[in-house]
Design an enzyme around this catalytic site. Structure first.
Site, PDB file in Angstrom:
ATOM      1  N   GLU A  85      12.831 -15.688  -3.994  1.00 12.87           N
ATOM      2  CA  GLU A  85      12.264 -14.953  -5.140  1.00 12.87           C
ATOM      3  C   GLU A  85      11.051 -14.169  -4.661  1.00 12.87           C
ATOM      4  OE1 GLU A  85      10.819 -18.124  -7.579  1.00 12.87           O
ATOM      5  OE2 GLU A  85      12.776 -19.078  -7.625  1.00 12.87           O
ATOM      6  N   LYS A  88       7.290 -13.237  -4.429  1.00 14.13           N
ATOM      7  CA  LYS A  88       6.064 -13.994  -4.719  1.00 14.13           C
ATOM      8  C   LYS A  88       5.134 -13.043  -5.460  1.00 14.13           C
ATOM      9  CE  LYS A  88       2.588 -16.942  -2.620  1.00 14.13           C
ATOM     10  NZ  LYS A  88       1.388 -16.348  -3.193  1.00 14.13           N
ATOM     11  N   ASP A 105       1.910 -11.619  -7.280  1.00 13.72           N
ATOM     12  CA  ASP A 105       0.474 -11.763  -7.080  1.00 13.72           C
ATOM     13  C   ASP A 105      -0.215 -11.775  -8.437  1.00 13.72           C
ATOM     14  OD1 ASP A 105      -1.777 -12.074  -5.659  1.00 13.72           O
ATOM     15  OD2 ASP A 105      -1.971  -9.994  -5.035  1.00 13.72           O
ATOM     16  N   TYR A 149       8.814 -19.267 -12.804  1.00 16.06           N
ATOM     17  CA  TYR A 149       9.480 -19.541 -11.520  1.00 16.06           C
ATOM     18  C   TYR A 149       9.895 -20.997 -11.327  1.00 16.06           C
ATOM     19  CZ  TYR A 149       4.625 -20.527 -10.114  1.00 16.06           C
ATOM     20  OH  TYR A 149       3.356 -21.012 -10.053  1.00 16.06           O
ATOM     21  N   LYS A 177       5.138 -14.372   3.762  1.00 17.00           N
ATOM     22  CA  LYS A 177       4.278 -13.284   3.302  1.00 17.00           C
ATOM     23  C   LYS A 177       4.642 -11.929   3.918  1.00 17.00           C
ATOM     24  CE  LYS A 177       0.843 -14.033   1.134  1.00 17.00           C
ATOM     25  NZ  LYS A 177      -0.339 -14.884   1.162  1.00 17.00           N
ATOM     26  N   CYS A 181     -31.055  11.863  -8.933  1.00 23.47           N
ATOM     27  CA  CYS A 181     -29.636  12.210  -9.060  1.00 23.47           C
ATOM     28  C   CYS A 181     -29.248  13.242  -7.999  1.00 23.47           C
ATOM     29  CB  CYS A 181     -29.384  12.771 -10.461  1.00 23.47           C
ATOM     30  SG  CYS A 181     -27.753  13.503 -10.631  1.00 23.47           S
ATOM     31  N   CYS A 183     -28.578  16.770 -10.061  1.00 23.33           N
ATOM     32  CA  CYS A 183     -29.599  17.529 -10.793  1.00 23.33           C
ATOM     33  C   CYS A 183     -31.024  17.155 -10.408  1.00 23.33           C
ATOM     34  CB  CYS A 183     -29.397  17.379 -12.295  1.00 23.33           C
ATOM     35  SG  CYS A 183     -29.824  15.735 -12.880  1.00 23.33           S
ATOM     36  N   CYS A 215     -27.975   8.414 -13.931  1.00 21.72           N
ATOM     37  CA  CYS A 215     -28.840   9.597 -13.982  1.00 21.72           C
ATOM     38  C   CYS A 215     -29.339   9.704 -15.419  1.00 21.72           C
ATOM     39  CB  CYS A 215     -28.016  10.829 -13.609  1.00 21.72           C
ATOM     40  SG  CYS A 215     -28.749  12.386 -14.102  1.00 21.72           S
ATOM     41  N   CYS A 260     -27.398  16.879 -17.208  1.00 26.94           N
ATOM     42  CA  CYS A 260     -27.015  16.961 -15.789  1.00 26.94           C
ATOM     43  C   CYS A 260     -25.657  17.668 -15.688  1.00 26.94           C
ATOM     44  CB  CYS A 260     -26.925  15.552 -15.196  1.00 26.94           C
ATOM     45  SG  CYS A 260     -26.187  15.481 -13.558  1.00 26.94           S
TER      46      CYS A 260
HETATM   47  S1  IVH Z   1       6.808 -21.778  -6.580  1.00 27.29           S
HETATM   48  C1  IVH Z   1       5.520 -25.919  -5.356  1.00 27.29           C
HETATM   49  N1  IVH Z   1       7.533 -19.292  -6.952  1.00 27.29           N
HETATM   50  O1  IVH Z   1       2.134 -18.658  -5.423  1.00 27.29           O
HETATM   51  C2  IVH Z   1       5.895 -24.534  -5.465  1.00 27.29           C
HETATM   52  N2  IVH Z   1       5.222 -19.762  -6.730  1.00 27.29           N
HETATM   53  O2  IVH Z   1       0.701 -19.649  -3.081  1.00 27.29           O
HETATM   54  C3  IVH Z   1       5.165 -23.873  -6.548  1.00 27.29           C
HETATM   55  N3  IVH Z   1       3.756 -17.813  -6.944  1.00 27.29           N
HETATM   56  O3  IVH Z   1       0.584 -21.381  -6.967  1.00 27.29           O
HETATM   57  C4  IVH Z   1       5.203 -22.441  -6.514  1.00 27.29           C
HETATM   58  N4  IVH Z   1       5.344 -16.339  -7.286  1.00 27.29           N
HETATM   59  O4  IVH Z   1       1.130 -19.355  -8.430  1.00 27.29           O
HETATM   60  C5  IVH Z   1       6.508 -20.138  -6.765  1.00 27.29           C
HETATM   61  N5  IVH Z   1       8.302 -17.130  -7.303  1.00 27.29           N
HETATM   62  C6  IVH Z   1       7.290 -17.979  -7.139  1.00 27.29           C
HETATM   63  C7  IVH Z   1       5.934 -17.535  -7.126  1.00 27.29           C
HETATM   64  C8  IVH Z   1       4.936 -18.477  -6.906  1.00 27.29           C
HETATM   65  C9  IVH Z   1       4.042 -16.529  -7.181  1.00 27.29           C
HETATM   66  C10 IVH Z   1       2.399 -18.362  -6.760  1.00 27.29           C
HETATM   67  C11 IVH Z   1       2.142 -19.632  -7.515  1.00 27.29           C
HETATM   68  C12 IVH Z   1       1.642 -20.618  -6.497  1.00 27.29           C
HETATM   69  C13 IVH Z   1       1.194 -19.721  -5.391  1.00 27.29           C
HETATM   70  C14 IVH Z   1       1.231 -20.444  -4.079  1.00 27.29           C
END
Ligand code: IVH
Length: 673
Positions: free
Chosen positions: A115, A117, A119, A226, A315, A409, A412, A427, A432
Site C-alpha cells: 500500500e 505509505k 504522509d 489501513y 521508503k 523597508c 519604500c 513595513c 508603500c
Molecule cells: S500500517 C504496525 N499502513 O506510517 C503497522 N501505516 O511509520 C502500522 N502509515 O504510524 C502501520 N500509511 O501512521 C500502515 N498504508 C499504511 C500507512 C501507514 C501511512 C503511517 C502510520 C504509521 C507510520 C509508521
C-alpha cells in the site's frame, strides 16, 4: 405521541440517506444526487433536530460541524498499542527483511500486501454498536489524545457504519491533507501574513489538533484506513487483504492502490510503479508499506521494540539536492509583511530546477541556523514550495553571514516593526508601493474579484505606468490606456475590459475578501456575510459586534475595525462603491436566479476538462444562474464530455441528452456573459 414517532422515523430515514450519500461522495467519489438535493436533505434534518433537540445523537451527520470548542484534549488509552514501522531505504534492505521473515516462518509460503505509505497523521477510530465513539492520535503508542470532535469533521470518516460491522472494533488510518488543499491553505496563510506549514503532514497534524473544531472543519482533510486495530463480538477475515475489502464494504475509505503481491519481485515492481506515478497522486506518499498478508502469520511473527516484524516501510528516495544559498531576498506583501526567500544557485532536484525556496520568517532562518553563503540541503515534495532542510555546517568557510531583517523597508525605506506575538516583520507605511501593488494583485486574484486576464504581470505594468494606483482604478481603465501598454493587442484589451466589467457583479463575500483586510481570509469573509449585508454595515461594526461571531477572534476583529478606520481605505471603498454594481446590494448568490443567462439549465460533466477544473466550471455555471448536476437525468440540459468520459456519456446517449465538448462548453459560457 404518534407525531413524535413519525418525526423520529423521518430523522432516522434522513440520517440513513445522508450517510449513504456521504459515503458515495466522500469515500467512493461517485455521488448519485446533486449537491442541491443533498443540501435539501441536510436542511430538513437540521430543522427537525432543531425542533426536537432531544432526538439529536452524537453520530448524527449534523454533528460534524459546529461542535463546541474543547478546553484541552483528553487522554485516549489504546487497548492495543499503535506501533511504528521499521524502514527499508533500498531494495537490499527490503530483500533482507523478506529473508528474515522467510527464515522465521521456516520456509512456509506467505503473500504480501503493498500500500502507499501516506504522509499524514496516524489515528485510531473506535466504533461501538455501529457509531464512532472515539477518535484518537497515536501519542506514545499506548495513550493518545482524544480528538473525536475534530475527526468528526473529516467527511470521509463515517460517523456510523453498516450493521454488518462487529459490535465493537477499532480501525486505524492516516489522516492527511491532499496536496491541493495544502497548497490552498498555505496560499491563504501567505496572503494573511501567517507562517506557512512546511509540508502536508504538519498541516494535517496542525489541523486535527486544533482546540476549536470549527477551524478543523474548514480544512479539507481526508483519510485512508489501513488496518483493523481490534474487533470483538463477530469474526473478521483472516488475511489483511480480505480485512481491507471488508472494511471497504462496511463504509471505510481505503487506498485504491492497494495490491496483493506473491513475491519479492512483484513487490519491487509495485514500488517502482508507484515511485514513477506518485507525483500525480492527489496526496503525498513517502514510500510503500509492505505487510505479510496472513493475520495468523502476523501474530506468529509478533513485534520487537514497538515495530512489527510482519511489516516494513519501503521508503522512496527523498527528493533532495544540495546547493549554495547565494542571498536572502525580501518581498513586501500586501499587508506589509516582509517575506524572506532564498536565492539559490540553480540546482536540479527530481527533474525540476530550483532557484529559490521559501524562508518563512527571521525566527525560522535562525532556528535552522541558515547563513548567507551556506551550502544547504533543499527539498521539494509534490506541489509544495521548495524548502531548505538544513545547512551543511561542515562545508562552512567562515565567510558565511548571519541574516537579520532590515530595519527599513527595502521597497519604500519606511520603518519596519515586528508586532508583539507575531512571527512577521512589517513595513509601517500603508502607502508603500510594494504593498499597494500586492493589494491590487490580491484584489484581482481567484477567490477575490477573480478578474481573468489581469494577472500579476499586467498588474505590475498598470501600476508602473501609473494607470492603476489602487484597485478601484481598474474600473476607470480605458481601451486607449490599455493599448498604450507594451504587447497589448486589440483582442487582449477587449478581454481585459470584459473581465473587469464582469467582476462588477461579484458577491459581497468576494468583495470583502478582495479588500485584503489583514487576517480576514476567504473563509472569514464568508462568515462575515452571514452577519452583515453590506460593506457599510461591516464598516460600522465594533470589535465587540465582530467578536460575537463564532470563530472570529479578537485579532481578526481588531484588524477589521482598524482597516475601516484608515483614511486610505475609506477612500478606496468610496471609489469602489461608485465603480461596482452596488456591491453591498445583496449577496450575488441571492440575485434573482431566473434573470441570469443560464437560469433553468443543468450541466453534467463526464471525463476530464483540460482548461479548467470541474469545480471551476461548476462555479462559472452557478455564477450565471445555471445548475451543475452529478447524474444525467431527464432534467439535464447538457452533458459536457471531456477526455476519458465515463458511463454518463452512454446514459446521455440513451436519454437523448445534448452532449457538448469542452470548446463548445466554453463558447456557451462566453456567449452567456
Ligand atoms: S500500517 C504496525 N499502513 O506510517 C503497522 N501505516 O511509520 C502500522 N502509515 O504510524 C502501520 N500509511 O501512521 C500502515 N498504508 C499504511 C500507512 C501507514 C501511512 C503511517 C502510520 C504509521 C507510520 C509508521
Amino acid at each position: 405521541m404518534g407525531d413524535i414517532n413519525k418525526v423520529k422515523r423521518r430523522i432516522e430515514e434522513l440520517r440513513g440517506l445522508i450517510n449513504y450519500h456521504n459515503h458515495r461522495y466522500y469515500v467512493l467519489d461517485s455521488p448519485e444526487i446533486s449537491d442541491a438535493a443533498y443540501d435539501e436533505l441536510m436542511k430538513e434534518l437540521r430543522q427537525l433536530e432543531a425542533e426536537h433537540p432531544e432526538l439529536v445523537t452524537p453520530d448524527s451527520p449534523t454533528q460534524r460541524i459546529g461542535a463546541p470548542p474543547v478546553e484541552a484534549f483528553g487522554v485516549a488509552e489504546h487497548p492495543q498499542p499503535l506501533l511504528s514501522l521499521a524502514n527499508a531505504f533500498s531494495y537490499e534492505e527490503l530483500a533482507a527483511w523478506h529473508k528474515r521473515v522467510n527464515n522465521l516462518l521456516g520456509g512456509r509460503q506467505f503473500d504480501l500486501v503493498c500500500e502507499p505509505k501516506i504522509d499524514g497523521l496516524a489515528v485510531a477510530l473506535t466504533y461501538i454498536d455501529g457509531s464512532l465513539v472515539t477518535g484518537a492520535t497515536r501519542g506514545d503508542g499506548y495513550r493518545g489524545e482524544d480528538i473525536t470532535q475534530n475527526l468528526k469533521t473529516v467527511k470521509s470518516i463515517p460517523l456510523s457504519v453498516s450493521r454488518e460491522a462487529p459490535p465493537r472494533f477499532e480501525v486505524r488510518g492516516e489522516v492527511y491533507l491532499p496536496k491541493a488543499g495544502f497548497k490552498k491553505l498555505n496560499e491563504e496563510r501567505a496572503k494573511e501574513g501567517l507562517p506557512l506549514f512546511a509540508n502536508p503532514r504538519n498541516a494535517a497534524a496542525g489541523s486535527v489538533r486544533q482546540l476549536d473544531s470549527s477551524i478543523t472543519v474548514r480544512r479539507p482533510l481526508d483519510i485512508f484506513i489501513y488496518g483493523l486495530g481490534w474487533a470483538a463480538g463477530k469474526p473478521v477475515p483472516d488475511t489483511h487483504w480480505k480485512v481491507m475489502q471488508y472494511l471497504k464494504a462496511i463504509g471505510f475509505k481505503i487506498n485504491p492502490n492497494i495490491a496483493l503481491c506473491y513475491s519479492l519481485d512483484e513487490t519491487e515492481k509495485y514500488y517502482q510503479r508507484l515511485e514513477e506515478t506518485r507525483e500525480s497522486f492527489p496526496y503525498e506518499a513517502d514510500g510503500v508499506v509492505v505487510k505479510v498478508n496472513s493475520i495468523a502469520l502476523q501474530q506468529e511473527l509478533g513485534t520487537v521494540a514497538h515495530e512489527p516484524r510482519w511489516a516494513i516501510a519501503y521508503k522512496f528516495p527523498a527528493i533532495q539536492g544540495t546547493t549554495k544559498l547565494i542571498d536572502i531576498g525580501i518581498n513586501v506583501g500586501r499587508t506589509g509583511s516582509l517575506n524572506p526567500y532564498a536565492i539559490l544557485e540553480p540546482v536540479r532536484v527530481g527533474g525540476v530546477v530550483i532557484s529559490s525556496a521559501a524562508l518563512h520568517n527571521e525566527e525560522d532562518i535562525h532556528r535552522k541556523d541558515i547563513r548567507i553563503g551556506d551550502w544547504v540541503v533543499v527539498q521539494r515534495a509534490g506541489e509544495v514550495i521548495p524548502e531548505i532542510v538544513e545547512p551543511i555546517v561542515s562545508r562552512r568557510t567562515g565567510k558565511e553571514k548571519i541574516f537579520s531583517m532590515p530595519s527599513r523597508c527595502p521597497v519604500c525605506g519606511s520603518e519596519v516593526i515586528k508586532p508583539e506575538g507575531e512571527a512577521m516583520h512589517r513595513c509601517t507605511n500603508t502607502a508603500c508601493p510594494s504593498q499597494a501593488l500586492e493589494r491590487i494583485k490580491h484584489f484581482v486574484s481567484r477567490g477575490a474579484m477573480d478578474i481573468d486576464g489581469v494577472g500579476e504581470k499586467l498588474c505590475w505594468a498598470l501600476f508602473e505606468a501609473g494607470l492603476v494606483k489602487d484597485a478601484a482604478d481598474l474600473y476607470r481603465l480605458t481601451r486607449e490606456q490599455l493599448l498604450g501598454l507594451e504587447r497589448m493587442a486589440d483582442k487582449s484589451a477587449s478581454n481585459v475590459l470584459n473581465s473587469i466589467e464582469r467582476s462588477k457583479n461579484r458577491s459581497l463575500a468576494q468583495v470583502i475578501f478582495a479588500l485584503g483586510i489583514t487576517h480576514a481570509g476567504e473563509q472569514y469573509a464568508e462568515l462575515l456575510t452571514d452577519r452583515f449585508s453590506s460593506i457599510d454595515e461591516l464598516a460600522k461594526a465594533s470589535e465587540e459586534d465582530l467578536s460575537n461571531i463564532k470563530s472570529i477572534g479578537p485579532k481578526i476583529a481588531q484588524s477589521i475595525v482598524a482597516f475601516f478606520r484608515q483614511k486610505e481605505n475609506k477612500q478606496l471603498i468610496k471609489k469602489l462603491q461608485k465603480a461596482l454594481k452596488e456591491p453591498e446590494r445583496e449577496k450575488a448568490k441571492e440575485a434573482q436566479p431566473e434573470e441570469l443567462p443560464l437560469a433553468g439549465r443543468e450541466f453534467v460533466f463526464t471525463g476530464k476538462l483540460e482548461s479548467l477544473s470541474r469545480s471551476e466550471a461548476e462555479a462559472k455555471i452557478k455564477a450565471l444562474g445555471g445548475k451543475a448536476g452529478s447524474d444525467v437525468t431527464k432534467k439535464t440540459s447538457y452533458v459536457v464530455v471531456g477526455t476519458d468520459p465515463g458511463s454518463k456519456l452512454a446514459k446521455a446517449q440513451k436519454l437523448g441528452t445534448k452532449t457538448i465538448n469542452e470548446a463548445e462548453f466554453l463558447d456557451l459560457l462566453n456567449k452567456a456573459v
